[in-house]
Structure formats: C-alpha cells, structure tokens
Design an enzyme around this catalytic site. Structure first.
Site, PDB file in Angstrom:
ATOM      1  N   HIS A 208      -9.694  44.905 -38.594  1.00  0.00           N
ATOM      2  CA  HIS A 208      -9.640  44.566 -39.848  1.00  0.00           C
ATOM      3  C   HIS A 208     -10.403  45.404 -40.727  1.00  0.00           C
ATOM      4  CE1 HIS A 208     -10.404  40.406 -42.247  1.00  0.00           C
ATOM      5  NE2 HIS A 208     -11.655  41.337 -42.778  1.00  0.00           N
ATOM      6  N   CYS A 241     -16.296  39.941 -48.485  1.00  0.00           N
ATOM      7  CA  CYS A 241     -17.122  39.003 -48.066  1.00  0.00           C
ATOM      8  C   CYS A 241     -18.344  38.544 -49.079  1.00  0.00           C
ATOM      9  CB  CYS A 241     -17.791  39.156 -46.772  1.00  0.00           C
ATOM     10  SG  CYS A 241     -18.925  37.921 -46.215  1.00  0.00           S
TER      11      CYS A 241
HETATM   12  P1  HMG Z   1     -25.926  25.774 -42.597  1.00  0.00           P
HETATM   13  O1  HMG Z   1     -26.394  25.675 -44.028  1.00  0.00           O
HETATM   14  O2  HMG Z   1     -26.857  26.529 -41.813  1.00  0.00           O
HETATM   15  O3  HMG Z   1     -25.261  24.632 -41.944  1.00  0.00           O
HETATM   16  O4  HMG Z   1     -24.493  26.768 -42.741  1.00  0.00           O
HETATM   17  P2  HMG Z   1     -25.727  23.001 -42.033  1.00  0.00           P
HETATM   18  O5  HMG Z   1     -25.056  22.429 -40.771  1.00  0.00           O
HETATM   19  O6  HMG Z   1     -27.068  22.762 -42.551  1.00  0.00           O
HETATM   20  O7  HMG Z   1     -24.718  22.580 -43.408  1.00  0.00           O
HETATM   21  C1  HMG Z   1     -24.969  22.988 -44.759  1.00  0.00           C
HETATM   22  C2  HMG Z   1     -23.984  21.910 -45.283  1.00  0.00           C
HETATM   23  O8  HMG Z   1     -22.708  22.303 -45.445  1.00  0.00           O
HETATM   24  C3  HMG Z   1     -24.131  20.409 -45.067  1.00  0.00           C
HETATM   25  O9  HMG Z   1     -23.935  19.740 -45.984  1.00  0.00           O
HETATM   26  C4  HMG Z   1     -22.988  20.275 -44.174  1.00  0.00           C
HETATM   27  O10 HMG Z   1     -22.708  18.898 -43.848  1.00  0.00           O
HETATM   28  C5  HMG Z   1     -21.836  21.374 -44.900  1.00  0.00           C
HETATM   29  P3  HMG Z   1     -25.099  18.952 -46.967  1.00  0.00           P
HETATM   30  O11 HMG Z   1     -25.733  17.817 -45.968  1.00  0.00           O
HETATM   31  O12 HMG Z   1     -26.028  19.809 -47.542  1.00  0.00           O
HETATM   32  O13 HMG Z   1     -24.223  18.250 -47.957  1.00  0.00           O
HETATM   33  N1  HMG Z   1     -20.884  21.901 -43.885  1.00  0.00           N
HETATM   34  C6  HMG Z   1     -19.642  21.797 -43.736  1.00  0.00           C
HETATM   35  N2  HMG Z   1     -18.977  21.398 -44.827  1.00  0.00           N
HETATM   36  C7  HMG Z   1     -17.655  21.337 -44.453  1.00  0.00           C
HETATM   37  N3  HMG Z   1     -17.181  22.088 -43.670  1.00  0.00           N
HETATM   38  C8  HMG Z   1     -18.059  22.695 -42.618  1.00  0.00           C
HETATM   39  C9  HMG Z   1     -19.234  22.533 -42.669  1.00  0.00           C
HETATM   40  N4  HMG Z   1     -20.224  22.795 -41.913  1.00  0.00           N
HETATM   41  C10 HMG Z   1     -21.492  22.403 -42.675  1.00  0.00           C
HETATM   42  N5  HMG Z   1     -17.408  23.250 -41.615  1.00  0.00           N
HETATM   43  C11 HMG Z   1     -22.486  27.135 -41.929  1.00  0.00           C
HETATM   44  C12 HMG Z   1     -23.977  26.937 -41.611  1.00  0.00           C
HETATM   45  C13 HMG Z   1     -21.684  28.052 -40.862  1.00  0.00           C
HETATM   46  C14 HMG Z   1     -21.662  26.115 -42.083  1.00  0.00           C
HETATM   47  C15 HMG Z   1     -22.396  28.166 -43.418  1.00  0.00           C
HETATM   48  O14 HMG Z   1     -23.201  29.341 -43.189  1.00  0.00           O
HETATM   49  C16 HMG Z   1     -20.932  28.515 -43.746  1.00  0.00           C
HETATM   50  O15 HMG Z   1     -20.219  27.744 -44.113  1.00  0.00           O
HETATM   51  N6  HMG Z   1     -20.781  30.137 -43.549  1.00  0.00           N
HETATM   52  C17 HMG Z   1     -19.466  30.560 -44.123  1.00  0.00           C
HETATM   53  C18 HMG Z   1     -19.535  31.948 -44.839  1.00  0.00           C
HETATM   54  C19 HMG Z   1     -18.237  32.517 -44.894  1.00  0.00           C
HETATM   55  O16 HMG Z   1     -17.287  31.930 -44.963  1.00  0.00           O
HETATM   56  N7  HMG Z   1     -18.250  33.646 -45.141  1.00  0.00           N
HETATM   57  C20 HMG Z   1     -17.147  34.409 -45.283  1.00  0.00           C
HETATM   58  C21 HMG Z   1     -16.134  34.612 -44.187  1.00  0.00           C
HETATM   59  S1  HMG Z   1     -16.528  35.611 -42.802  1.00  0.00           S
HETATM   60  C22 HMG Z   1     -15.892  37.034 -43.430  1.00  0.00           C
HETATM   61  O17 HMG Z   1     -15.306  37.246 -44.474  1.00  0.00           O
HETATM   62  C23 HMG Z   1     -15.819  38.323 -42.649  1.00  0.00           C
HETATM   63  C24 HMG Z   1     -14.290  38.752 -41.904  1.00  0.00           C
HETATM   64  O18 HMG Z   1     -13.525  38.707 -42.982  1.00  0.00           O
HETATM   65  C25 HMG Z   1     -14.153  39.677 -41.012  1.00  0.00           C
HETATM   66  C26 HMG Z   1     -14.901  41.145 -41.705  1.00  0.00           C
HETATM   67  O19 HMG Z   1     -14.503  41.472 -42.650  1.00  0.00           O
HETATM   68  O20 HMG Z   1     -15.972  41.485 -40.870  1.00  0.00           O
HETATM   69  C27 HMG Z   1     -13.821  37.205 -41.296  1.00  0.00           C
HETATM   70 MG    MG Z   2     -13.152  40.751 -44.071  1.00  0.00          MG
END
Ligand code: HMG
Ligand code: MG
Length: 310
Positions: A208, A241
């Site tokens: 990727h 990202c």
């Molecule tokens: P957190 O803040 O540590 O977790 O986030 P939390 O459990 O305290 O949750 C925070 C809030 O989100 C809460 O809501 C949860 O209910 C809610 P509140 O009580 O504040 O109203 N929540 C959710 N809601 C919906 N769906 C869920 C969910 N989980 C929690 N699944 C967490 C931890 C992992 C959730 C957060 O850090 C997160 O969502 N991160 C995602 C970041 C992301 O998507 N980054 C981009 C993708 S990775 C990428 O691009 C790389 C890749 O392309 C490969 C590469 O290029 O290397 C794949």
């Molecule tokens: Mg990526």
C-alpha cells in the site's frame, strides 16, 4: 499461448482517497464513484471505514454507503476499516464481507492514529478478528509506517516484521504494508518486504504505497520483481491519512495498472473505465486542497472537540 500472470489491484479511493479531503462528499457521489469503479472490474474495493466519526467525519456516512454499494454490485467485494469491536458490529450489521484492522510499525503513529500502543491495538483486535472469522468474514491487517513514521522517523524492517508477526498471531488473513507517508526508496521497500516475507510468503503480502515523493511506481516495480502480486491504489492518486502530517495521496491505481500491463501482467481492470472514475471524482473534489498536513492532529482538527491524544 499461456495466460498472463495476474496482479490484483485493490481500489482504496472511496476510503483512503476520501478520508483526507476537506470537503465531505455526498452519499450519492460516493455511490456513483463506487459504481464507476465496480464497472472498471475491480474484484475488491475498499468502500469506507467504521471508525469514530469524531476522528474521520468524512466517512461518517458508512451506514448509508456500504449497504447501498453491496446491493448495487453483488459481484464486487467491498472491504471496510474497523478499529475496534464497535466498528466490527457496525460493519457486520451493514453486511460487510471483509474487514480490515489497522495498526503500525511505529509507536508514534499508532498513538496518533488509533490512540493506542501497538501492543494495545493488537489486544483490541484479538476479539475483532475472532468474531469476524466466526462470522465467515476475512480480515486484512494493515501495518502503517512500514518504512518511516512522521513522528518517530525511519522504521527498521525488523519492527515491521514484528507487527506482522503479532497480527498473524491474532489470526488476520492477509498483511498489508503501508508506506503511509510515501517516502520509500525501492531498496528500502526490498529490505522491508524481505523481512515480512518471513511471516507470510511474498505473493500473499499486499503493498500500500503513498506517493508523496514520486517514487511509489519505482517501489511497486521493485516489489513486482520480488514476487509481490497484490497492490492497493487510489484513482487519480487522491487521498492520505489525516493523522500522517506531510503525507499525500496513494499511488494512482491507473498508473499501477499501466505498470503491471507493461510488465506483462493481467489486472482485470479496464483502464478506460478507470479513467472515467478518476475524472468523475476529480470533478466532485474540485481544485480544493486536501487537509493542511501541518494542521493540528487528532479529532480536534476537523471538529474542534477535545485535544488530540498523545
Ligand atoms: P478513542 O478516542 O481513543 O476511543 O479513539 P474511545 O473509545 O474513547 O471513543 C471515542 C468516541 O468515539 C466515543 O464517542 C466512542 O463511542 C466513539 P463519545 O462517547 O465521545 O461520543 N467510537 C466509535 N464510534 C463509531 N464507531 C466506532 C467507534 N469507536 C469509538 N468504531 C479510535 C479510538 C480507534 C476509535 C479512534 O482513534 C479512531 O476512530 N481512529 C481512526 C483513525 C483513522 O481512521 N485513520 C485513518 C485510517 S488508517 C490509514 O489511513 C492508514 C492506511 O491507509 C494504511 C497506510 O497508508 O499506512 C490504512
Ligand atoms: Mg493509506
């Protein structure tokens, strides 16, 4: 005449491409984009993410996008990102047939992107992978920062192998290695792949690449030489990202397809239709710049809520 060897291209534009755009694309435009991609012949398209909408508001409409995409294109496999059990439940409720967990080979990025250490993320994934597999849903495991990290600097191949081994131990079906910030040189890709091939065979690894420094195609070419047969790309090279400052888009899928064909591989992708998808999404996104890579990290950046973790 013998059949050409096959290289599988997974289109990640609807997820990686759109997650970093300042403007939020409408559900109708996302579905039109997905329809054009499905028409181009991809076996797998990464459709969206079931992550926290506070962290990635661009994909908060996953519940609308995924079921509609599955219903409209039953022959296409739509994969989705899930960061935790909550994400898996949401994805399964929408009919997901493949999910991806995602962590990193560097602690700095794991903390900024998923608010966990690498070890914590693996433990978080353990029940996700078990439940997905019990439901007959295969799991991809992403390893970000497979060459370098925007926070920790260069990443040793051994660290990437270690994260791969941990993901393999919790039972992921495939390993996807991300040059998240698009800085790799072909020699670095070669060393990293050689280390990861100690965990899974080269032909099963997925690469990727992001293209920040214009070397992604050279890296893909080296990976083809080494036996890699699976790549991710995003139409028109859109994406990145939001938690990786300085990173730009993925390698363009159309350029990957061109490279593979020039090397004598089949991809099953119709490049004319792919170009139409690229034109469409470029028209939707317009000339607006993606999110400022120097902007503050964490959910505070898009929403103005709590300060970012770490
Ligand atoms: P957190 O803040 O540590 O977790 O986030 P939390 O459990 O305290 O949750 C925070 C809030 O989100 C809460 O809501 C949860 O209910 C809610 P509140 O009580 O504040 O109203 N929540 C959710 N809601 C919906 N769906 C869920 C969910 N989980 C929690 N699944 C967490 C931890 C992992 C959730 C957060 O850090 C997160 O969502 N991160 C995602 C970041 C992301 O998507 N980054 C981009 C993708 S990775 C990428 O691009 C790389 C890749 O392309 C490969 C590469 O290029 O290397 C794949
Ligand atoms: Mg990526």
């Amino acid at each position: 005449m013998s059949a050409r060897a096959f290289v599988e291209l997974c289109e990640v534009g609807p997820r990686d491409g759109l997650q970093n755009e300042r403007r939020i694309v409408s559900v109708a435009d996302k579905l039109r984009y997905i329809a054009l991609l499905a028409g181009a012949g991809f076996r797998e398209i990464e459709a969206t993410s079931f992550v926290s909408p506070k962290w990635v508001p661009q994909l908060a409409d996953a519940e609308e996008v995924l079921p509609a995409a599955i219903a409209a294109h039953p022959g296409t496999l739509f994969s989705v990102l899930v960061p935790n059990e909550r994400g898996l439940e949401r994805a399964l409720a929408c009919g997901a047939r493949k999910v991806s967990v995602f962590t990193a080979a560097s602690e700095g990025f794991a903390r900024r992107n998923i608010n966990a250490t690498i070890a914590e993320s693996i433990e978080r994934f353990r029940p996700v992978v078990a439940r997905a597999r019990a439901a007959g849903v295969p799991v991809r495991g992403y390893v970000s920062c497979a060459v370098a990290c925007p926070f920790d600097g260069p990443v040793a191949p051994e660290a990437v192998r270690e994260t791969c081994a941990r993901l393999a131990e919790v039972g992921v079906d495939e390993l996807d290695l991300g040059d998240t910030i698009g800085v790799a040189h072909p020699d670095e890709i070669e060393r990293m792949l050689a280390a990861c091939a100690e965990v899974r065979p080269m032909e099963q690894l997925v690469l990727h690449l992001h293209d920040t420094h214009g070397r992604a195609l050279a890296c893909a070419g080296r990976a083809l030489d080494l036996g890699v047969r699976r790549f991710d790309g995003s139409t028109g090279g859109i994406g990145g990202c939001p938690y990786a400052p300085g990173a730009t888009g993925n390698v363009a899928t159309e350029r990957l397809a061109e490279l593979c064909e020039a090397r004598g591989f089949a991809t099953g992708v119709d490049r004319g239709q792919l170009a139409e998808a690229a034109r469409f999404i470029a028209g939707v996104l317009g000339p607006a710049a993606p999110l400022d890579p120097a902007a503050p990290l964490g959910p505070a950046a898009p929403l103005g809520s709590a300060p970012p973790p770490g």
